[in-house]
Design an enzyme around this catalytic site. Structure first.
Site, short mmCIF file in Angstrom:
data_model
loop_
_atom_site.label_atom_id
_atom_site.label_comp_id
_atom_site.label_asym_id
_atom_site.label_seq_id
_atom_site.Cartn_x
_atom_site.Cartn_y
_atom_site.Cartn_z
N HIS A 19 0.83 -1.20 0.00
CA HIS A 19 0.00 0.00 0.00
C HIS A 19 0.87 1.26 0.00
O HIS A 19 2.10 1.18 -0.12
CB HIS A 19 -1.01 -0.02 1.15
CG HIS A 19 -0.38 -0.09 2.53
ND1 HIS A 19 0.56 0.80 2.97
CD2 HIS A 19 -0.58 -0.96 3.56
CE1 HIS A 19 0.91 0.51 4.21
NE2 HIS A 19 0.24 -0.57 4.58
N HIS A 22 4.13 1.32 2.19
CA HIS A 22 5.27 0.58 1.64
C HIS A 22 5.85 1.34 0.44
O HIS A 22 7.06 1.41 0.26
CB HIS A 22 4.84 -0.81 1.15
CG HIS A 22 4.11 -1.62 2.17
ND1 HIS A 22 2.82 -2.03 2.00
CD2 HIS A 22 4.49 -2.09 3.38
CE1 HIS A 22 2.43 -2.74 3.05
NE2 HIS A 22 3.42 -2.77 3.91
N CYS A 127 -1.62 -16.11 23.94
CA CYS A 127 -2.92 -16.20 23.27
C CYS A 127 -2.83 -17.26 22.18
O CYS A 127 -2.02 -17.12 21.26
CB CYS A 127 -3.33 -14.85 22.67
SG CYS A 127 -4.78 -15.02 21.60
N CYS A 130 -3.63 -15.90 18.63
CA CYS A 130 -2.57 -15.08 17.99
C CYS A 130 -1.25 -15.84 17.92
O CYS A 130 -0.33 -15.40 17.24
CB CYS A 130 -2.31 -13.81 18.80
SG CYS A 130 -3.71 -12.74 18.97
N CYS A 144 -7.17 -10.90 25.38
CA CYS A 144 -6.51 -10.56 24.12
C CYS A 144 -7.41 -9.59 23.35
O CYS A 144 -8.60 -9.87 23.17
CB CYS A 144 -6.28 -11.83 23.30
SG CYS A 144 -6.03 -11.47 21.56
N HIS A 147 -8.90 -11.45 20.11
CA HIS A 147 -9.77 -12.63 20.25
C HIS A 147 -10.73 -12.55 21.42
O HIS A 147 -11.62 -13.40 21.55
CB HIS A 147 -8.90 -13.90 20.35
CG HIS A 147 -8.13 -14.16 19.10
ND1 HIS A 147 -6.87 -13.66 18.88
CD2 HIS A 147 -8.47 -14.84 17.98
CE1 HIS A 147 -6.45 -14.05 17.69
NE2 HIS A 147 -7.40 -14.75 17.12
N LYS A 296 -5.19 5.93 10.93
CA LYS A 296 -4.20 4.96 10.49
C LYS A 296 -4.80 4.17 9.33
O LYS A 296 -5.99 3.86 9.35
CB LYS A 296 -3.89 4.03 11.66
CG LYS A 296 -2.63 3.28 11.44
CD LYS A 296 -2.24 2.48 12.64
CE LYS A 296 -1.15 1.52 12.16
NZ LYS A 296 -0.56 0.73 13.15
N LYS A 299 -7.05 -2.23 6.94
CA LYS A 299 -8.05 -2.95 6.16
C LYS A 299 -9.43 -2.76 6.78
O LYS A 299 -10.41 -2.55 6.10
CB LYS A 299 -7.71 -4.44 6.16
CG LYS A 299 -7.10 -4.91 4.85
CD LYS A 299 -7.21 -6.41 4.77
CE LYS A 299 -5.89 -7.02 4.38
NZ LYS A 299 -5.75 -8.42 4.65
N1 MSP Z 1 8.83 -7.37 8.11
C1 MSP Z 1 9.02 -6.26 8.96
C2 MSP Z 1 10.30 -5.54 8.60
C3 MSP Z 1 11.54 -6.36 8.67
S1 MSP Z 1 12.93 -5.47 8.16
C4 MSP Z 1 14.21 -6.41 8.58
C5 MSP Z 1 7.86 -5.28 8.80
N2 MSP Z 1 7.14 -5.38 7.69
S2 MSP Z 1 5.89 -4.43 7.32
O1 MSP Z 1 5.31 -5.00 6.13
O2 MSP Z 1 5.03 -4.28 8.44
O3 MSP Z 1 6.49 -3.08 6.89
C6 MSP Z 1 6.69 -2.03 7.79
C7 MSP Z 1 7.21 -0.86 7.01
O4 MSP Z 1 6.30 -0.52 5.94
C8 MSP Z 1 7.35 0.43 7.79
O5 MSP Z 1 8.51 0.48 8.56
C9 MSP Z 1 7.36 1.41 6.63
O6 MSP Z 1 8.56 1.34 5.96
C10 MSP Z 1 6.26 0.88 5.75
N3 MSP Z 1 4.96 1.36 6.17
C11 MSP Z 1 3.87 0.58 6.46
N4 MSP Z 1 2.82 1.41 6.74
C12 MSP Z 1 3.20 2.69 6.66
C13 MSP Z 1 2.52 3.92 6.74
N5 MSP Z 1 1.24 4.02 7.02
N6 MSP Z 1 3.23 5.04 6.49
C14 MSP Z 1 4.54 5.00 6.15
N7 MSP Z 1 5.21 3.85 6.05
C15 MSP Z 1 4.61 2.68 6.44
O7 MSP Z 1 7.67 -4.48 9.70
#
Ligand code: MSP
Length: 640
Positions: A19, A22, A127, A130, A144, A147, A296, A299
């Site tokens: 999204h 990312h 939990c 989870c 939790c 749940h 935030k 989904k």
């Molecule tokens: N898998 C772990 C990271 C491991 S790195 C060794 C993880 N993954 S995640 O899919 O949850 O990705 C988190 C990252 O996605 C955040 O640190 C950021 O880079 C990006 N973002 C996810 N949601 C975000 C926002 N709403 N806003 C900005 N960046 C965000 O954590």
């Protein structure tokens, strides 16, 4: 010899589709990487997916797929998306790659052999739903939050990593390297955390509970904790320990993450590196969160923004520009399409696009599309400091880019854009064109303007690579000849007199929000239409399907652990519970007795474990205000 530069993004969990959040991090990495090519560095850009652990197993189950089939599918979605956003990564790593698994085993064994991993019994609240331990503080009424069940007290033997041993070392390292974690607020956050004694990290999960992970090389009954596995991707991708890439790029590594994963990157990772005898990374660059309409992205709230939809509607470069210009790196930002359209219209269409098309059009009109010959003396005399202002812009841009202050870098470029617009107004080439005697002046003015455009095209390259190349092509420059190189951007007189310019184009047409038809565009792109601000017309019949009613607030209270949410009990002819994202603007006590308007037939959703049955109407332009009526009305009365 060219210097090396290594940049990484987090590897994303494959339990959700990519999204806006990312996309932002990954675009930042791309921008930084391209900026380093402007400095002639040899660059390596790593991204990828994090594929082990409980979360993934649960998501795979929900889709009725095996973990492997599931991770292949979602990882592919990330991998395919990045080129669509012009993200030019060097390697896409997956934690299920066999080379990665081998390096994780190697590091675990190394740390185990050096005595920093020990076996011990652990007791905690677990939990089953989870499949994880909770601390007392995380529970809601002892249950939790997902749940709504009481967790079990479980005693379990596990392996622990002696992080506590390295606490003082890490504090010293951070203090001695002030920009190790930046911006400063995040460095301070880590230091504040380190003021408390650091607990050792549980780095294993028994296989009877979780099989989808990397087996500990020293105990086949356990897999490793997902973070221990994931962080190692940054070195396994370079072929640690002997890979050429590792030797070349590791010394210059910079990580980019958002604030959600500060702790693993600011604490676990440097300590893991230290314990394994590997040099520590250079910088951890931490950005804030993109929220959507002040909430935030999630989904369950149905407000997840998909990058491809934005690309389809607004164009890729405009979308990339907006993200980089609107977020102050380090702070949270609110994503809003109205602001996006305003930004495109003012900065890109008006200030920048018009400047470009006007200058090219004049060069065609007055010089038949050829770069004019210039008399060096007249050119200097008529420059009015344009060349030195260009150098100032390049310097401001470079300093800001090095410091990860992208909005400032773009401000510096746009100051020069506005300087160019003023130059056009002051020199009024159309007046010079009227008199034969001012032909030489006209030549010099147009030449200077073309040079200014060349420099702008180089400065926007990291943010808007397609537009930069398009501009260069039209300026008669070879778009593949690295005209973005910083040493060329600080030189004047690069464009060759006599060379042929291409026809003028509108780089960023103005967007008329009223004419915008996101639905059609989305249909074309095969995407669903519902989440847009510019909504399609509805018929009265469609409108009548929404059951709007007057309600009276009977009770209001904060939702534990949710800064923005209030739990309202309302009377709308019957008693209802509604969760509203208004806690930052309204105190619970000021709501009781208030007459509000509610969407009564919205499909109920669970938020923070509470079933919300309806939606409260409010207007939100930074000053959130609840919709209400100007006379008391019986609760439950419908609105027409
Ligand atoms: N898998 C772990 C990271 C491991 S790195 C060794 C993880 N993954 S995640 O899919 O949850 O990705 C988190 C990252 O996605 C955040 O640190 C950021 O880079 C990006 N973002 C996810 N949601 C975000 C926002 N709403 N806003 C900005 N960046 C965000 O954590």
């Amino acid at each position: 010899m060219a210097s090396s530069f290594y940049i990484t993004t987090p590897i994303y969990y494959v339990n959700a589709r990519p999204h806006l959040g990312h996309a932002y991090t990954t675009i930042v990495a791309d921008v930084v990487c391209r900026f380093n090519t402007m400095r002639k560095a040899d660059t390596f850009f790593l991204t990828g997916t994090d594929e082990h652990g409980d979360k993934i197993v649960r998501s795979a189950k929900a889709e009725n797929l095996s973990p492997k089939a599931y991770v292949d599918m979602i990882s592919g979605q990330f991998k395919d998306l990045w080129p669509e956003l012009n993200i030019n990564y060097s390697r896409f790593i997956r934690t299920t790659d066999p080379e990665h698994v081998a390096v994780v085993e190697l590091i675990l064994q190394k740390i185990f052999d050096s005595g920093d991993i020990y076996f011990s019994e652990y007791e905690g609240l677990y939990c089953l739903g989870c499949e994880r331990f909770y601390t007392e503080r995380e529970l809601v009424d002892g249950k939790c939050p997902d749940h709504e069940t009481k967790p079990e007290r479980i005693k379990e033997s596990n392996y622990f990593f002696k992080m506590s041993r390295y606490q003082d070392w890490l504090i010293d390292h951070i203090k001695q390297h002030p920009d190790f974690i930046r911006p400063e607020r995040y460095k301070n956050e880590v230091l504040a955390f380190l003021r408390e004694p650091l607990e050792d990290l549980c780095i294993s999960r028994p296989k009877k509970r979780l099989k989808w992970g990397i087996t500990l090389p020293f105990d086949p009954e356990y897999v490793t904790y997902v973070w221990f596995d994931a962080l190692i991707n940054y070195i396994s991708a370079l072929g640690y320990p002997h890979g050429e890439l590792f030797h070349k790029f590791w010394p210059s590594v910079q990580h980019i993450v958002a604030k959600d994963i500060l702790k693993p990157h600011g604490i676990y990772w440097p300590i893991m590196l230290k314990a394994a005898g590997i040099p520590i990374y250079q910088h951890l660059n931490v950005h804030g969160y993109w929220n959507v309409d002040q909430s935030k992205m999630s989904k369950s709230l149905g407000n997840v923004v998909e990058p491809l939809q934005l690309k389809e509607i607004y164009g890729l470069d405009a979308f990339r520009f907006f993200l980089m210009r609107d977020m102050v790196f380090g702070l949270d930002s609110n994503f809003n399409e109205t602001v996006l359209v305003e930004r495109i219209n003012s900065d890109l269409a008006n200030d920048f696009g018009n400047l470009f098309s006007r200058i090219l059009a004049m060069a065609h009109k007055y010089f038949k599309g050829r770069v004019p010959q210039v008399d060096p003396d007249i050119e200097k005399e008529l420059q009015l400091g344009l060349a030195s202002d260009a150098i100032l812009a390049v310097t401001g841009f470079t300093e800001a880019m090095i410091a990860f202050e992208f909005h400032k870098a773009l401000l510096s470029v746009w100051e020069f854009v506005s300087r160019m617009n003023k130059y056009v107004d002051v020199m009024a080439p159309w007046e010079l064109a009227k008199k034969k005697t001012s032909r030489k002046q006209l030549e010099a003015v147009i030449y200077n303007l073309l040079e200014g455009l060349r420099i702008i095209s180089g400065l926007i390259y990291p943010f808007m690579p397609d537009t930069a190349k398009n501009m260069q092509k039209r300026l008669g420059l070879d778009p593949d000849a690295e005209f973005y190189a910083l040493d060329r951007l600080t030189s004047w007189n690069i464009i060759q007199p006599g060379s042929q310019l291409l026809k003028s184009v509108s780089l960023f047409p103005r967007i008329d929000p009223k004419k915008l038809d996101p639905v059609t565009t989305k249909k074309k792109a095969g995407l669903e239409p519902e989440k847009f601000i510019f909504k399609p017309e509805v018929t009265l019949d469609m409108l009548n399907r929404i059951d709007l009613r007057v309600a009276r607030v009977i009770q209001a209270e904060k939702v534990p652990r949710a800064k923005k949410l209030l739990k309202l009990t309302v009377d709308l002819g019957e008693k209802r519970t509604i969760i509203a994202g208004i806690a930052e603007r309204y105190a619970p006590e000021e709501l009781v007795g208030k007459q509000i308007i509610v969407v009564a037939n919205l499909k109920p959703v669970k938020l923070m474990g509470i079933l919300s049955n309806g939606m409260v109407l409010a207007a939100d332009d930074d000053q959130l205000a609840l919709a209400t009526l100007d006379k008391p009305i019986t609760p439950g009365t419908p609105l027409r």
